[in-house]
Design a protein around this motif. Structure first.
Motif, PDB file in Angstrom:
ATOM      1  N   SER A  35     -10.114  -4.241   0.109  1.00  0.00           N
ATOM      2  CA  SER A  35     -10.153  -2.876  -0.409  1.00  0.00           C
ATOM      3  C   SER A  35     -10.148  -1.863   0.727  1.00  0.00           C
ATOM      4  N   GLY A  36      -9.638  -0.663   0.419  1.00  0.00           N
ATOM      5  CA  GLY A  36      -9.590   0.376   1.439  1.00  0.00           C
ATOM      6  C   GLY A  36      -9.365   1.747   0.846  1.00  0.00           C
ATOM      7  N   LYS A  37      -9.123   2.703   1.724  1.00  0.00           N
ATOM      8  CA  LYS A  37      -8.980   4.092   1.317  1.00  0.00           C
ATOM      9  C   LYS A  37      -8.059   4.802   2.296  1.00  0.00           C
ATOM     10  N   GLY A  38      -7.211   5.707   1.785  1.00  0.00           N
ATOM     11  CA  GLY A  38      -6.376   6.518   2.651  1.00  0.00           C
ATOM     12  C   GLY A  38      -4.895   6.398   2.362  1.00  0.00           C
ATOM     13  N   ASP A  39      -4.107   7.093   3.166  1.00  0.00           N
ATOM     14  CA  ASP A  39      -2.658   7.145   3.014  1.00  0.00           C
ATOM     15  C   ASP A  39      -2.040   5.836   3.525  1.00  0.00           C
ATOM     16  N   PRO A  40      -1.380   5.065   2.653  1.00  0.00           N
ATOM     17  CA  PRO A  40      -0.798   3.794   3.091  1.00  0.00           C
ATOM     18  C   PRO A  40       0.334   3.970   4.099  1.00  0.00           C
ATOM     19  N   PRO A  80       3.840 -12.317  -4.511  1.00  0.00           N
ATOM     20  CA  PRO A  80       4.054 -11.003  -3.889  1.00  0.00           C
ATOM     21  C   PRO A  80       2.764 -10.231  -3.668  1.00  0.00           C
ATOM     22  N   LEU A  81       2.833  -9.291  -2.764  1.00  0.00           N
ATOM     23  CA  LEU A  81       1.719  -8.369  -2.528  1.00  0.00           C
ATOM     24  C   LEU A  81       1.518  -7.494  -3.759  1.00  0.00           C
ATOM     25  N   GLU A  82       0.256  -7.232  -4.096  1.00  0.00           N
ATOM     26  CA  GLU A  82      -0.080  -6.354  -5.211  1.00  0.00           C
ATOM     27  C   GLU A  82      -1.094  -5.318  -4.742  1.00  0.00           C
ATOM     28  N   GLY A  83      -1.165  -4.236  -5.469  1.00  0.00           N
ATOM     29  CA  GLY A  83      -2.155  -3.215  -5.152  1.00  0.00           C
ATOM     30  C   GLY A  83      -2.695  -2.581  -6.419  1.00  0.00           C
ATOM     31  N   VAL A  84      -4.010  -2.451  -6.515  1.00  0.00           N
ATOM     32  CA  VAL A  84      -4.639  -1.704  -7.601  1.00  0.00           C
ATOM     33  C   VAL A  84      -5.038  -0.356  -7.025  1.00  0.00           C
ATOM     34  N   TRP A  85      -4.555   0.717  -7.664  1.00  0.00           N
ATOM     35  CA  TRP A  85      -4.681   2.055  -7.098  1.00  0.00           C
ATOM     36  C   TRP A  85      -5.544   2.968  -7.949  1.00  0.00           C
ATOM     37  N   ASP A  86      -6.337   3.763  -7.272  1.00  0.00           N
ATOM     38  CA  ASP A  86      -7.166   4.764  -7.926  1.00  0.00           C
ATOM     39  C   ASP A  86      -7.203   5.987  -7.014  1.00  0.00           C
ATOM     40  N   LEU A  87      -7.873   7.027  -7.456  1.00  0.00           N
ATOM     41  CA  LEU A  87      -8.002   8.256  -6.692  1.00  0.00           C
ATOM     42  C   LEU A  87      -9.451   8.710  -6.655  1.00  0.00           C
ATOM     43  N   GLU A  88      -9.833   9.330  -5.549  1.00  0.00           N
ATOM     44  CA  GLU A  88     -11.128   9.996  -5.530  1.00  0.00           C
ATOM     45  C   GLU A  88     -11.100  11.128  -6.549  1.00  0.00           C
ATOM     46  N   GLN A  89     -12.083  11.178  -7.408  1.00  0.00           N
ATOM     47  CA  GLN A  89     -12.194  12.227  -8.424  1.00  0.00           C
ATOM     48  C   GLN A  89     -10.934  12.316  -9.275  1.00  0.00           C
ATOM     49  N   ALA A  90     -10.425  11.150  -9.687  1.00  0.00           N
ATOM     50  CA  ALA A  90      -9.213  11.110 -10.514  1.00  0.00           C
ATOM     51  C   ALA A  90      -9.511  11.576 -11.929  1.00  0.00           C
ATOM     52  N   ASP A  91      -8.490  12.127 -12.563  1.00  0.00           N
ATOM     53  CA  ASP A  91      -8.586  12.436 -13.984  1.00  0.00           C
ATOM     54  C   ASP A  91      -7.260  12.053 -14.630  1.00  0.00           C
ATOM     55  N   GLU A  92      -7.215  12.079 -15.942  1.00  0.00           N
ATOM     56  CA  GLU A  92      -6.046  11.580 -16.647  1.00  0.00           C
ATOM     57  C   GLU A  92      -4.795  12.420 -16.428  1.00  0.00           C
ATOM     58  N   ASP A  95      -1.294  13.233 -11.014  1.00  0.00           N
ATOM     59  CA  ASP A  95       0.044  12.724 -10.755  1.00  0.00           C
ATOM     60  C   ASP A  95       0.050  12.136  -9.345  1.00  0.00           C
ATOM     61  N   PHE A  96       0.138  10.801  -9.243  1.00  0.00           N
ATOM     62  CA  PHE A  96       0.038  10.147  -7.948  1.00  0.00           C
ATOM     63  C   PHE A  96       1.120  10.620  -6.979  1.00  0.00           C
ATOM     64  N   SER A  97       2.289  10.991  -7.492  1.00  0.00           N
ATOM     65  CA  SER A  97       3.398  11.350  -6.618  1.00  0.00           C
ATOM     66  C   SER A  97       3.211  12.709  -5.951  1.00  0.00           C
ATOM     67  N   ARG A  98       2.277  13.514  -6.430  1.00  0.00           N
ATOM     68  CA  ARG A  98       2.107  14.866  -5.906  1.00  0.00           C
ATOM     69  C   ARG A  98       0.740  15.093  -5.255  1.00  0.00           C
ATOM     70  N   LEU A  99      -0.046  14.064  -5.129  1.00  0.00           N
ATOM     71  CA  LEU A  99      -1.401  14.223  -4.624  1.00  0.00           C
ATOM     72  C   LEU A  99      -1.494  13.890  -3.142  1.00  0.00           C
ATOM     73  N   ASP A 100      -2.553  14.372  -2.537  1.00  0.00           N
ATOM     74  CA  ASP A 100      -2.856  14.052  -1.154  1.00  0.00           C
ATOM     75  C   ASP A 100      -3.120  12.551  -1.067  1.00  0.00           C
ATOM     76  N   LYS A 101      -2.257  11.845  -0.360  1.00  0.00           N
ATOM     77  CA  LYS A 101      -2.370  10.386  -0.290  1.00  0.00           C
ATOM     78  C   LYS A 101      -3.622   9.923   0.444  1.00  0.00           C
ATOM     79  N   ASN A 102      -4.248  10.819   1.185  1.00  0.00           N
ATOM     80  CA  ASN A 102      -5.509  10.465   1.838  1.00  0.00           C
ATOM     81  C   ASN A 102      -6.624  10.231   0.820  1.00  0.00           C
ATOM     82  N   ARG A 103      -6.405  10.643  -0.434  1.00  0.00           N
ATOM     83  CA  ARG A 103      -7.387  10.444  -1.502  1.00  0.00           C
ATOM     84  C   ARG A 103      -7.249   9.085  -2.172  1.00  0.00           C
TER      85      ARG A 103
END
Length: 210
Positions: A35-40, A80-92, A95-103
């Motif tokens: 597990s980790g955090k930040g911009d891939p 294959p490699l997989e990733g489960v993704w979440d966001l700090e303070q995410a809400d429904e 939009d993952f494509s427009r957010l600060d990837k450091n989150r």
């Protein structure tokens, strides 16, 4: 059981879905995870985690040559490699494509064959730490995970264009009277981004639902 295990042939339903949303129940599977955090795209920690997971996976695959393979070992294709993704303070509405990837908050993982036991996993991890030092190996863990009922589809294109596929998923769920359990989603990477044009990348997108 004989013959080589190949997820692309034996488990197409999990790894090669259609380019439109479909329902599927995912059974219990075994993984090595980090597990980790930040911009891939800019995080050295992310790259180290990917490398650590592949080092473990290739060591398991090649274990017969080192004489420490488990008794039930069967030749197989590395998953294959997989990733489960979440966001700090995410809400429904996020939009993952427009957010600060450091989150981004993530858990990277590679599935392991059923013959890999907890004791063998512990042994192989110790071997890899000695042969291929990597700071992220100390964070690697072996776990069994069951997703259950999910919706998934194949996304063709860049990671930043995934929002269009998620829109299809959301519309499908509305039509089916279903909803996502959380904002978290899983991605399964079937293409190597170092060798594949962004518009041709194939990524399985999967969400747990109820």
């Amino acid at each position: 059981m004989t013959g080589k295990l190949d997820y692309k042939k034996d488990e197409k339903m999990y790894y090669l879905p259609a380019e439109h949303p479909v329902l599927i129940t995912i059974p219990e599977m075994k993984f090595f995870m980090i597990s980790g955090k930040g911009d891939p795209n800019t995080s050295e920690s992310f790259s180290d985690a990917v490398q650590a997971l592949y080092s473990i996976s290739y060591s398991i695959k090649m274990s017969p040559k080192s004489g420490n393979a488990p008794e039930q070992y069967q030749e197989y294709t590395i998953y294959p490699l997989e990733g489960v993704w979440d966001l700090e303070q995410a809400d429904e509405s996020s939009d993952f494509s427009r957010l600060d990837k450091n989150r981004f908050i993530y858990t990277l993982m590679i599935r392991q064959p059923d013959f890999v036991s907890e004791s063998f996993a512990e042994d192989i991890l110790g071997i890899v730490k000695k042969k291929k030092p990597n700071p992220k190996l100390d964070e690697a863990r072996f776990e069994t995970f069951q997703e259950g009922l999910c919706v998934q589809m194949m996304h063709i294109g860049s990671f930043d264009s995934e929002s269009r596929s998620f829109q299809k998923i959301e519309q499908f769920l509305i039509e089916q009277g279903l909803s996502r359990i959380s904002h978290t989603h899983r991605e399964i990477y079937l293409s190597d981004p170092r060798k594949t044009a962004p518009e041709k990348l194939r990524t399985v997108l999967r969400c747990q639902i109820h």
